[in-house]
Design a protein around this motif. Sequence first.
Motif, PDB file in Angstrom:
ATOM      1  N   PRO A   1      52.244  36.509  49.982  1.00  0.00           N
ATOM      2  CA  PRO A   1      50.799  36.783  49.959  1.00  0.00           C
ATOM      3  C   PRO A   1      50.366  37.363  48.618  1.00  0.00           C
ATOM      4  O   PRO A   1      51.136  38.021  47.930  1.00  0.00           O
ATOM      5  CB  PRO A   1      50.606  37.809  51.069  1.00  0.00           C
ATOM      6  N   LYS A   2      49.117  37.116  48.281  1.00  0.00           N
ATOM      7  CA  LYS A   2      48.520  37.632  47.048  1.00  0.00           C
ATOM      8  C   LYS A   2      47.415  38.603  47.446  1.00  0.00           C
ATOM      9  O   LYS A   2      46.481  38.234  48.157  1.00  0.00           O
ATOM     10  CB  LYS A   2      47.946  36.465  46.243  1.00  0.00           C
ATOM     11  N   LEU A   3      47.533  39.882  47.042  1.00  0.00           N
ATOM     12  CA  LEU A   3      46.501  40.880  47.314  1.00  0.00           C
ATOM     13  C   LEU A   3      45.551  40.941  46.133  1.00  0.00           C
ATOM     14  O   LEU A   3      45.985  41.081  44.990  1.00  0.00           O
ATOM     15  CB  LEU A   3      47.122  42.254  47.544  1.00  0.00           C
TER      16      LEU A   3
ATOM     17  N   GLU B   1      39.867  44.699  49.641  1.00  0.00           N
ATOM     18  CA  GLU B   1      41.205  44.232  49.316  1.00  0.00           C
ATOM     19  C   GLU B   1      41.467  43.086  50.288  1.00  0.00           C
ATOM     20  O   GLU B   1      41.393  43.267  51.508  1.00  0.00           O
ATOM     21  CB  GLU B   1      42.229  45.346  49.522  1.00  0.00           C
ATOM     22  N   VAL B   2      41.720  41.892  49.750  1.00  0.00           N
ATOM     23  CA  VAL B   2      41.889  40.696  50.574  1.00  0.00           C
ATOM     24  C   VAL B   2      43.260  40.100  50.320  1.00  0.00           C
ATOM     25  O   VAL B   2      43.707  40.006  49.172  1.00  0.00           O
ATOM     26  CB  VAL B   2      40.794  39.647  50.273  1.00  0.00           C
ATOM     27  N   GLU B   3      43.929  39.712  51.395  1.00  0.00           N
ATOM     28  CA  GLU B   3      45.239  39.075  51.301  1.00  0.00           C
ATOM     29  C   GLU B   3      45.058  37.562  51.423  1.00  0.00           C
ATOM     30  O   GLU B   3      44.533  37.076  52.419  1.00  0.00           O
ATOM     31  CB  GLU B   3      46.141  39.588  52.421  1.00  0.00           C
ATOM     32  N   PHE B   4      45.480  36.839  50.384  1.00  0.00           N
ATOM     33  CA  PHE B   4      45.424  35.379  50.373  1.00  0.00           C
ATOM     34  C   PHE B   4      46.847  34.849  50.431  1.00  0.00           C
ATOM     35  O   PHE B   4      47.719  35.334  49.722  1.00  0.00           O
ATOM     36  CB  PHE B   4      44.747  34.863  49.092  1.00  0.00           C
ATOM     37  N   LEU B   5      47.075  33.821  51.242  1.00  0.00           N
ATOM     38  CA  LEU B   5      48.399  33.214  51.304  1.00  0.00           C
ATOM     39  C   LEU B   5      48.381  31.851  50.633  1.00  0.00           C
ATOM     40  O   LEU B   5      49.167  31.567  49.741  1.00  0.00           O
ATOM     41  CB  LEU B   5      48.890  33.099  52.749  1.00  0.00           C
ATOM     42  N   GLY B   6      47.459  30.985  51.036  1.00  0.00           N
ATOM     43  CA  GLY B   6      47.363  29.659  50.439  1.00  0.00           C
ATOM     44  C   GLY B   6      48.681  28.921  50.530  1.00  0.00           C
ATOM     45  O   GLY B   6      49.356  28.960  51.549  1.00  0.00           O
TER      46      GLY B   6
ATOM     47  N   VAL C   1      37.955  35.690  55.630  1.00  0.00           N
ATOM     48  CA  VAL C   1      36.960  35.407  54.599  1.00  0.00           C
ATOM     49  C   VAL C   1      37.387  34.213  53.747  1.00  0.00           C
ATOM     50  O   VAL C   1      38.549  33.823  53.736  1.00  0.00           O
ATOM     51  CB  VAL C   1      36.723  36.642  53.693  1.00  0.00           C
ATOM     52  N   ARG C   2      36.411  33.656  53.035  1.00  0.00           N
ATOM     53  CA  ARG C   2      36.655  32.558  52.095  1.00  0.00           C
ATOM     54  C   ARG C   2      36.160  33.006  50.721  1.00  0.00           C
ATOM     55  O   ARG C   2      35.084  33.597  50.596  1.00  0.00           O
ATOM     56  CB  ARG C   2      35.902  31.307  52.527  1.00  0.00           C
ATOM     57  N   LEU C   3      36.952  32.706  49.692  1.00  0.00           N
ATOM     58  CA  LEU C   3      36.601  33.071  48.331  1.00  0.00           C
ATOM     59  C   LEU C   3      35.527  32.130  47.802  1.00  0.00           C
ATOM     60  O   LEU C   3      35.641  30.913  47.944  1.00  0.00           O
ATOM     61  CB  LEU C   3      37.853  33.017  47.444  1.00  0.00           C
ATOM     62  N   ARG C   4      34.486  32.684  47.186  1.00  0.00           N
ATOM     63  CA  ARG C   4      33.352  31.890  46.706  1.00  0.00           C
ATOM     64  C   ARG C   4      33.508  31.413  45.262  1.00  0.00           C
ATOM     65  O   ARG C   4      32.809  30.520  44.824  1.00  0.00           O
ATOM     66  CB  ARG C   4      32.069  32.709  46.812  1.00  0.00           C
ATOM     67  N   ARG C   5      34.412  32.014  44.500  1.00  0.00           N
ATOM     68  CA  ARG C   5      34.597  31.611  43.103  1.00  0.00           C
ATOM     69  C   ARG C   5      36.068  31.749  42.716  1.00  0.00           C
ATOM     70  O   ARG C   5      36.828  32.482  43.354  1.00  0.00           O
ATOM     71  CB  ARG C   5      33.736  32.443  42.167  1.00  0.00           C
ATOM     72  N   ASP C   6      36.465  31.013  41.690  1.00  0.00           N
ATOM     73  CA  ASP C   6      37.831  31.114  41.181  1.00  0.00           C
ATOM     74  C   ASP C   6      38.075  32.491  40.584  1.00  0.00           C
ATOM     75  O   ASP C   6      37.184  33.063  39.936  1.00  0.00           O
ATOM     76  CB  ASP C   6      38.088  30.069  40.089  1.00  0.00           C
ATOM     77  N   LEU C   7      39.276  33.001  40.804  1.00  0.00           N
ATOM     78  CA  LEU C   7      39.721  34.234  40.151  1.00  0.00           C
ATOM     79  C   LEU C   7      40.992  33.885  39.374  1.00  0.00           C
ATOM     80  O   LEU C   7      42.110  34.100  39.844  1.00  0.00           O
ATOM     81  CB  LEU C   7      39.999  35.327  41.200  1.00  0.00           C
ATOM     82  N   PRO C   8      40.835  33.289  38.177  1.00  0.00           N
ATOM     83  CA  PRO C   8      41.990  32.780  37.438  1.00  0.00           C
ATOM     84  C   PRO C   8      43.020  33.852  37.084  1.00  0.00           C
ATOM     85  O   PRO C   8      44.222  33.576  37.086  1.00  0.00           O
ATOM     86  CB  PRO C   8      41.381  32.161  36.178  1.00  0.00           C
ATOM     87  N   ASP C   9      42.580  35.074  36.799  1.00  0.00           N
ATOM     88  CA  ASP C   9      43.530  36.139  36.467  1.00  0.00           C
ATOM     89  C   ASP C   9      44.448  36.458  37.642  1.00  0.00           C
ATOM     90  O   ASP C   9      45.584  36.898  37.451  1.00  0.00           O
ATOM     91  CB  ASP C   9      42.802  37.408  36.031  1.00  0.00           C
ATOM     92  N   ASP C  10      43.942  36.256  38.863  1.00  0.00           N
ATOM     93  CA  ASP C  10      44.727  36.537  40.068  1.00  0.00           C
ATOM     94  C   ASP C  10      45.346  35.278  40.665  1.00  0.00           C
ATOM     95  O   ASP C  10      46.002  35.345  41.709  1.00  0.00           O
ATOM     96  CB  ASP C  10      43.842  37.224  41.120  1.00  0.00           C
ATOM     97  N   GLU C  11      45.083  34.123  40.030  1.00  0.00           N
ATOM     98  CA  GLU C  11      45.623  32.835  40.482  1.00  0.00           C
ATOM     99  C   GLU C  11      45.188  32.493  41.907  1.00  0.00           C
ATOM    100  O   GLU C  11      45.967  32.007  42.717  1.00  0.00           O
ATOM    101  CB  GLU C  11      47.145  32.816  40.363  1.00  0.00           C
TER     102      GLU C  11
END
Length: 101
Positions: free
Chosen positions: A87-89, A77-82, A47-57
């Motif tokens: 990883p950031k859950l 629950e999505v795991e982002f690595l960037g 998946v791709r995030l559609r908006r910023d989630l600043p609290d989760d960076e």
Amino acid sequence: MITTILEPAADGTLHVPLPAMWKLGKFRVSVEVEPLAGVPLAEHTGVRLRRDLPDDEVKAGETGTVVHVYEGGAGYEVEFLGERKRPKLVTVEPADIELAD
């Protein structure tokens, strides 16, 4: 305008059925992708995030993987690595994500 719901084949391709009245030739096709309400994504979906989630960076446009589906798709629950080392859950709502390419 013709509206249809397409599901990808096992190899990830989409096959668009054309109306029988269309003749062979060149066509311009415009595709608009929108989430289907009530149709949950499966675990391990990209998946791709559609908006910023600043609290989760986590920033809009980052791609991740669904690792858990809550209540039939009410949340994910999505795991982002960037560019992170770890990883950031993040827990997101369906409107926050879209299928990644």
